[in-house]
Design an enzyme around this catalytic site. Structure first.
Site, PDB file in Angstrom:
ATOM      1  CD  GLU A  65     -11.186  -8.341  -0.098  1.00 55.30           C
ATOM      2  OE1 GLU A  65      -9.744  -8.245  -0.027  1.00 55.30           O
ATOM      3  OE2 GLU A  65     -11.682  -9.368  -0.417  1.00 55.30           O
ATOM      4  NE  ARG A  72       3.695  -6.598   0.859  1.00 60.19           N
ATOM      5  CZ  ARG A  72       2.849  -7.524   1.196  1.00 60.19           C
ATOM      6  NH1 ARG A  72       3.005  -8.035   2.611  1.00 60.19           N
ATOM      7  NH2 ARG A  72       1.638  -8.110   0.818  1.00 60.19           N
ATOM      8  CD  GLN A 125      -5.597  -6.329 -14.209  1.00 57.59           C
ATOM      9  OE1 GLN A 125      -4.675  -6.782 -13.831  1.00 57.59           O
ATOM     10  NE2 GLN A 125      -6.916  -5.971 -13.435  1.00 57.59           N
ATOM     11  CB  ALA A 160      -2.121  -8.371 -14.061  1.00 65.72           C
ATOM     12  CB  SER A 174      46.059 -40.466 -15.962  1.00 64.23           C
ATOM     13  OG  SER A 174      45.438 -41.391 -15.290  1.00 64.23           O
TER      14      SER A 174
HETATM   15  C1  UD1 Z   1      -7.032 -10.720  -2.513  1.00 62.48           C
HETATM   16  C2  UD1 Z   1      -8.640 -11.033  -1.987  1.00 62.48           C
HETATM   17  C3  UD1 Z   1      -8.872 -11.397  -0.674  1.00 62.48           C
HETATM   18  C4  UD1 Z   1      -7.878 -12.439  -0.438  1.00 62.48           C
HETATM   19  C5  UD1 Z   1      -6.349 -12.383  -0.687  1.00 62.48           C
HETATM   20  C6  UD1 Z   1      -5.738 -13.610  -0.657  1.00 62.48           C
HETATM   21  C7  UD1 Z   1      -9.800  -9.536  -3.656  1.00 62.48           C
HETATM   22  C8  UD1 Z   1     -10.631  -8.184  -3.524  1.00 62.48           C
HETATM   23  N1  UD1 Z   1      -9.086  -9.608  -2.374  1.00 62.48           N
HETATM   24  O1  UD1 Z   1      -6.478  -9.514  -1.713  1.00 62.48           O
HETATM   25  O2  UD1 Z   1      -9.898 -11.341  -0.391  1.00 62.48           O
HETATM   26  O3  UD1 Z   1      -7.855 -12.648   1.228  1.00 62.48           O
HETATM   27  O4  UD1 Z   1      -6.443 -11.990  -2.190  1.00 62.48           O
HETATM   28  O5  UD1 Z   1      -4.217 -13.538  -0.830  1.00 62.48           O
HETATM   29  O6  UD1 Z   1     -10.053 -10.293  -4.451  1.00 62.48           O
HETATM   30  N2  UD1 Z   1      -4.003  -8.970  -9.354  1.00 62.48           N
HETATM   31  C9  UD1 Z   1      -4.124  -8.853 -10.809  1.00 62.48           C
HETATM   32  N3  UD1 Z   1      -4.659  -7.681 -10.989  1.00 62.48           N
HETATM   33  C10 UD1 Z   1      -5.153  -6.701 -10.395  1.00 62.48           C
HETATM   34  C11 UD1 Z   1      -5.017  -6.913  -8.912  1.00 62.48           C
HETATM   35  C12 UD1 Z   1      -4.394  -8.293  -8.568  1.00 62.48           C
HETATM   36  O7  UD1 Z   1      -3.752  -9.546 -11.564  1.00 62.48           O
HETATM   37  O8  UD1 Z   1      -5.775  -5.803 -10.783  1.00 62.48           O
HETATM   38  C13 UD1 Z   1      -3.413 -10.271  -9.171  1.00 62.48           C
HETATM   39  C14 UD1 Z   1      -2.099 -10.138  -8.082  1.00 62.48           C
HETATM   40  O9  UD1 Z   1      -1.071 -10.240  -8.959  1.00 62.48           O
HETATM   41  C15 UD1 Z   1      -2.144 -11.397  -7.069  1.00 62.48           C
HETATM   42  C16 UD1 Z   1      -3.558 -11.500  -7.172  1.00 62.48           C
HETATM   43  O10 UD1 Z   1      -4.382 -10.998  -8.242  1.00 62.48           O
HETATM   44  O11 UD1 Z   1      -1.708 -12.369  -7.805  1.00 62.48           O
HETATM   45  C17 UD1 Z   1      -4.061 -10.994  -5.911  1.00 62.48           C
HETATM   46  O12 UD1 Z   1      -4.122  -9.538  -5.705  1.00 62.48           O
HETATM   47  P1  UD1 Z   1      -3.529  -8.774  -4.155  1.00 62.48           P
HETATM   48  O13 UD1 Z   1      -3.433  -7.454  -4.752  1.00 62.48           O
HETATM   49  O14 UD1 Z   1      -2.430  -9.584  -3.579  1.00 62.48           O
HETATM   50  O15 UD1 Z   1      -4.924  -9.004  -3.469  1.00 62.48           O
HETATM   51  P2  UD1 Z   1      -5.249  -8.846  -1.929  1.00 62.48           P
HETATM   52  O16 UD1 Z   1      -5.357  -7.496  -1.578  1.00 62.48           O
HETATM   53  O17 UD1 Z   1      -3.962  -9.750  -1.189  1.00 62.48           O
END
Ligand code: UD1
Ligand code: MG
Length: 445
Positions: free
Chosen positions: A155, A15, A75, A10, A388
């Protein structure tokens, strides 16, 4: 035991600096999301739930294209990974097995790694998290371990300096019984640095309830997330490297493997030889004992045993080459079946056609399949000879053993065994060549 996959897709992926959702960017000709959805192929997956949000229509369309049986849940606001998983609860109502949470943008976790997580579950752990030793722990969640027990995930934004020093990090992949996962999530708040519902908070809560949590380790390359275009290029490179190695391992010869590019679904049989600079798009299967020469481009085609293709051949979707077929340089074939032993050796376009067994399509032959509005079919029988520089204007049929003389523009069907001339008869003027040049030279003085 059957499992359910919950795939989080979602997020925005800002980036990437793209109008397209991140999980639809491609590696090996397939959206990142498909790579994730394929992770558990070897496992017994009862249900796949994909959580979509940002540009969710496009994401769900791609998910359905890969697996029409997957369930899409929305979501609407991205309030964190825990909140995202909660959206899958209704879809998994009544499902008692294990749920495995995967990220759509972390598509390279090895199937064997997931199997190891399930084995750790079977070993009596209530929750199993996939961790890795990070070269640069940076913003990853830290896994706090005490003698084999995972007590907490912190985190980076919320971590103390001592916790930040931990290099064992959270990949994001979690496995737990689905009912337990959702009941723990009910207790998670959003009182943290990001104001989000963290999936990772379930670990601390589970420990408080006397449940047993652990983490297993995988190679950092598997948990690589794609966040930027540079990451995407790196993911492509990693995929190609692994696929080339697997092809070599399975008995495919490549003279310069580093110059051959495969799609996520390319199949190549043993004893096939692939020369340098060959590109496989999606949907290509190559049987055993095929020879692919340098600089070919393939998509959506099937090449049978004994065929020799290239150099510089382009096979487009719907191309079926039979056994021992020869396709030579600067030949393009689209939506055409070329039967056993037929040859299209030089500079030709074959589109929307069937070429029968043993026929020869001469150099520079064009199948004129398009009238500006519609596409039409050309039928070439068995053992036909096309001279050809001929143009076959579809719809048209050449019967078995027909013979098309060089330079013909064939607009009408040719019965079996007949010879067709469709060009101006040659006129030769005695001595005129020499006289004509002399006249031009004289005029120039
Ligand atoms: C998350 C983890 C972190 C881990 C890291 C690994 C949590 C709180 N943190 O952090 O511990 O080391 O990934 O890459 O879980 N997403 C949704 N809906 C949301 C938020 C995120 O679908 O509301 C999806 C994103 O599209 C992505 C994944 O969940 O595919 C991870 O989300 P991201 O925001 O990258 O989490 P990080 O802060 O990197
Ligand atoms: Mg992330």
């Amino acid at each position: 035991m059957s499992i359910a996959l919950i795939i989080l897709a979602a997020g925005h992926g800002s980036r990437m600096k793209s109008d397209k959702p991140k999980v639809l960017h491609r590696v090996a000709s397939a959206p990142l999301l498909w790579h994730t959805m394929r992770r558990a192929e070897s496992l017994d997956v009862a249900k796949t739930v994909v959580v979509v949000g940002h540009e969710g229509e496009q994401v769900s369309e791609a998910a359905k294209a890969f697996d029409p049986d997957c369930e899409i849940v929305w979501q609407k606001e991205q309030n964190g990974t825990g909140h995202a998983v909660q959206q899958a609860q209704a879809a998994l109502d009544g499902f008692e097995g294990d749920a495995v949470v995967l990220y759509g943008d972390t598509p390279f976790v090895a199937p064997e790694t997931l199997e190891r997580m399930l084995a750790a579950r079977a070993d009596g752990n209530d929750i199993v998290v996939l961790g890795f030793k990070a070269a640069n722990p940076g913003g990853y969640g830290r896994l706090v371990m005490e003698s084999g027990i995972l007590t907490e995930i912190v985190e980076a934004k919320d971590a103390s300096p001592e916790q930040l020093a931990i290099d064992f990090c959270n990949s994001g992949v979690i496995c737990a019984p689905a009912p337990l996962l959702f009941s723990l999530l009910d207790q998670v708040g959003n009182d943290n640095a990001s104001g989000e519902v963290y999936l990772t908070d379930i670990i601390g809560i589970a420990n408080g309830e006397g449940l047993k949590c652990t983490a297993i380790t995988c190679d950092e390359a598997e948990t690589m997330g794609v966040n930027t275009r540079a990451d995407l290029a790196m993911a492509e490179a990693n995929f190609q490297k692994a696929t080339r190695a697997a092809m070599l391992e399975n008995g495919v010869t490549m003279t310069a493997p580093e110059t051959v590019f495969f799609a996520f679904d390319t199949v190549v049989g043993r004893d096939t030889i692939i020369g340098p600079n060959v590109f496989f798009g999606p949907g290509v299967t190559v049987e055993n004992n095929v020879h692919i020469r340098v600089f070919c481009h393939f998509e959506g085609c099937h090449i049978s045993s004994g065929a020799i293709v290239g150099p510089f051949a382009r096979l487009r979707p719907g191309t079926e080459l039979g056994g021992d077929v020869k396709v030579g340089n600067f030949v393009e074939i689209k939506n055409a079946i070329v039967d056993q032993g037929a040859k299209v050796n030089h500079l030709s376009y074959v589109g929307d056609a069937h070429v029968g067994e043993g026929s020869n399509i001469g150099a520079g032959t064009i199948f004129c399949n398009y009238d500006g509005v519609n596409k039409h079919h050309t039928e070439v029988g068995k053992h036909v000879f096309v001279g050809s520089n001929s143009a076959l204007v579809a719809p048209v049929t050449l019967g078995d053993e027909a013979f098309v003389t060089t330079g013909a523009v064939v607009t009408d069907d040719v019965p079996a065994g007949d010879m067709v001339f469709a060009r101006v008869r040659q006129v030769t003027k005695k001595g005129l060549g020499k006289r004509f040049i002399e006249r031009l030279r004289a005029a120039k003085k």
